[in-house]
Design an enzyme around this catalytic site. Structure first.
Site, mmCIF file in Angstrom:
data_model
loop_
_atom_site.group_PDB
_atom_site.id
_atom_site.type_symbol
_atom_site.label_atom_id
_atom_site.label_comp_id
_atom_site.label_asym_id
_atom_site.label_seq_id
_atom_site.Cartn_x
_atom_site.Cartn_y
_atom_site.Cartn_z
ATOM 1 N N TYR A 74 28.114 4.519 -41.092
ATOM 2 C CA TYR A 74 28.998 4.828 -42.222
ATOM 3 C C TYR A 74 29.868 3.638 -42.601
ATOM 4 C CZ TYR A 74 28.443 9.918 -42.772
ATOM 5 O OH TYR A 74 27.976 11.168 -43.051
ATOM 6 N N LYS A 114 19.471 8.398 -30.078
ATOM 7 C CA LYS A 114 18.065 8.051 -30.341
ATOM 8 C C LYS A 114 17.798 6.793 -29.511
ATOM 9 C CE LYS A 114 14.309 8.844 -32.631
ATOM 10 N NZ LYS A 114 13.418 9.955 -32.331
ATOM 11 N N ASP A 130 16.223 14.088 -32.611
ATOM 12 C CA ASP A 130 15.186 14.955 -33.202
ATOM 13 C C ASP A 130 14.973 16.192 -32.332
ATOM 14 O OD1 ASP A 130 14.198 13.226 -31.262
ATOM 15 O OD2 ASP A 130 12.310 12.791 -32.301
ATOM 16 N N ASP A 147 27.034 14.173 -38.383
ATOM 17 C CA ASP A 147 27.102 14.732 -39.734
ATOM 18 C C ASP A 147 25.940 15.712 -39.950
ATOM 19 O OD1 ASP A 147 27.939 14.965 -42.469
ATOM 20 O OD2 ASP A 147 26.255 13.685 -43.010
ATOM 21 N N ASP A 160 26.043 20.190 -39.771
ATOM 22 C CA ASP A 160 25.632 21.070 -40.871
ATOM 23 C C ASP A 160 24.529 22.019 -40.398
ATOM 24 O OD1 ASP A 160 27.390 19.933 -42.701
ATOM 25 O OD2 ASP A 160 25.888 19.848 -44.297
#
Ligand code: IPM
Ligand code: MG
Length: 371
Positions: free
Chosen positions: A142, A189, A221, A245, A249
């Site tokens: 970000y 990851k 994942d 993020d 959600d």
């Protein structure tokens, strides 16, 4: 207790849901004899319309001089369709997080039996889900360098983390796990990304300081899949800005409505509380949005102030409304109550103005007098 609270109403449904959270905080102040002073600042599309800037300096100043920030929602579709725009509402939120060093974003996700039918998941998967996401909020992709080549055909976003940035949020996540089910899952990851391997090394190195916490590691994942097939796997999830993020959600839909979930962003002193949902412009001004995410964010603010009895009272009042069918349109599209009605009901419950053993039929009468 006296506290100064900066309020940023923001865009879309932000103002109407935030007004209900303020109403509930005012009720808490009356019932428990506190003084909350609210002062208003601009941010987001609203601020761009009024000042040309997504985060005017006056708002940063206000937030720096307040005990906490209550934020509505940020974003407007007129800025979403044109990638060439250089001024966007979301820049205000990112700048505020960075200016106040709000490095840890905390998002609790738990399910309520009254709402199991709304979840896309089966009831047996939902029972007992209670997890907390710690998302790093002021680093990573970000905030790394952004590049777009002159011909517009190549772009990059750098992802950078330092061990110190990882450590400070990891300490909070470990401590939180100690108060809960004593399990911490680092989501990364590390099979691909160097930054993820740094996260793993740092967290592995810290684990011995928290011997009562069981640490496990999941690739992002696989974590996305586990959240759907076995969400009970998780207690505290620790992860970077971008994975956090996305996964928060995803986790939010488990509960049945995005409108219910609160969040806190904390760091070196400052603290910001907001619902995790977006600005939902189609519903703005219609008094149909769910104020519960904002009201539960206010409860997290009360906890942050150390007012745990008051926070528990707000949560119990919210829970009572959900269990007794006092819900907004997102939860029951046929028999729904307005945003302001739910806010008023929760405020009244906080002050014990409504005996909770009343028969629902009697409360129905109340509905007709309010609407
Ligand atoms: C969130 C939002 C923000 C983010 C946007 C509005 C910039 O999605 O708080 O999760 O990506 O951090
Ligand atoms: Mg998000």
């Amino acid at each position: 207790m006296e506290k100064k609270i900066a309020v940023i109403l923001g865009d879309g449904i932000g103002p109407e849901v935030t007004h209900q959270a303020i109403r509930v905080l005012e009720s808490v102040a009356i019932h428990y004899r506190h003084k909350f002073y609210f002062e208003y600042g601009l941010m987001g599309a609203d601020a761009i319309d009024k000042t040309g800037f997504p985060l005017p300096d006056a708002t940063i100043e206000l937030c720096l001089n307040s005990d906490a920030i209550l934020l509505g929602t940020i974003g407007h579709p007129k800025y979403d369709t044109d990638p060439s725009l250089t001024v966007r509402p979301e820049q205000g939120l990112l700048k505020l997080r960075k200016s106040l060093q709000l490095f840890a974003n905390i998002r609790p996700v738990s399910t309520s039996a009254a709402l199991h039918h709304l979840s896309p998941l089966k009831t047996k998967v939902l029972e007992g889900v209670d997890l907390l996401i710690y998302r790093e909020l002021t680093g990573g992709i970000y905030f790394g360098n952004k590049f777009l080549s002159d011909d517009g055909n190549q772009a990059s976003d750098d992802c950078i983390y330092s061990a110190a940035e990882i450590e400070r949020i990891a300490h909070l996540a470990f401590k939180s796990a100690q108060q809960r089910k004593k399990k911490l899952t680092l989501v990364d990851k590390a099979n691909v990304l160097e930054t993820s391997r740094l996260w793993r090394r740092v967290v592995q190195g810290m684990a011995s300081q928290y011997p009562d916490v069981k640490v496990d590691f999941l690739f992002a994942d696989s974590a996305a899949m586990q959240l759907i097939i076995y969400p009970k796997h998780f207690d505290v999830i620790l992860t970077d800005n971008l994975f956090g993020d996305i996964l928060s959600d995803e986790a939010s839909v488990i509960t049945g409505s995005l409108g219910l979930l609160p969040s806190a962003s904390i760091g070196n002193g400052g603290a910001l509380f907001k619902p995790i949902h977006g600005s939902f412009p189609q519903a703005a001004g219609k008094d149909i949005a769910n104020p519960v995410g904002s009201i539960l964010s206010a409860a997290m603010m009360l906890d942050h102030f150390g007012l745990t009895t008051e926070a528990a009272k707000v949560r119990a009042s919210v829970q009572w409304t959900l269990e007794n069918g006092f819900v907004t349109k997102d939860i029951d599209p046929v028999n729904f109550y307005f945003t302001s009605t739910i806010g008023e009901l929760i405020s009244d419950l906080v002050q014990d103005k409504i005996p909770t053993e009343l028969h629902p039929e009697n409360i129905q009468l109340r509905k007709s007098t309010i609407i």
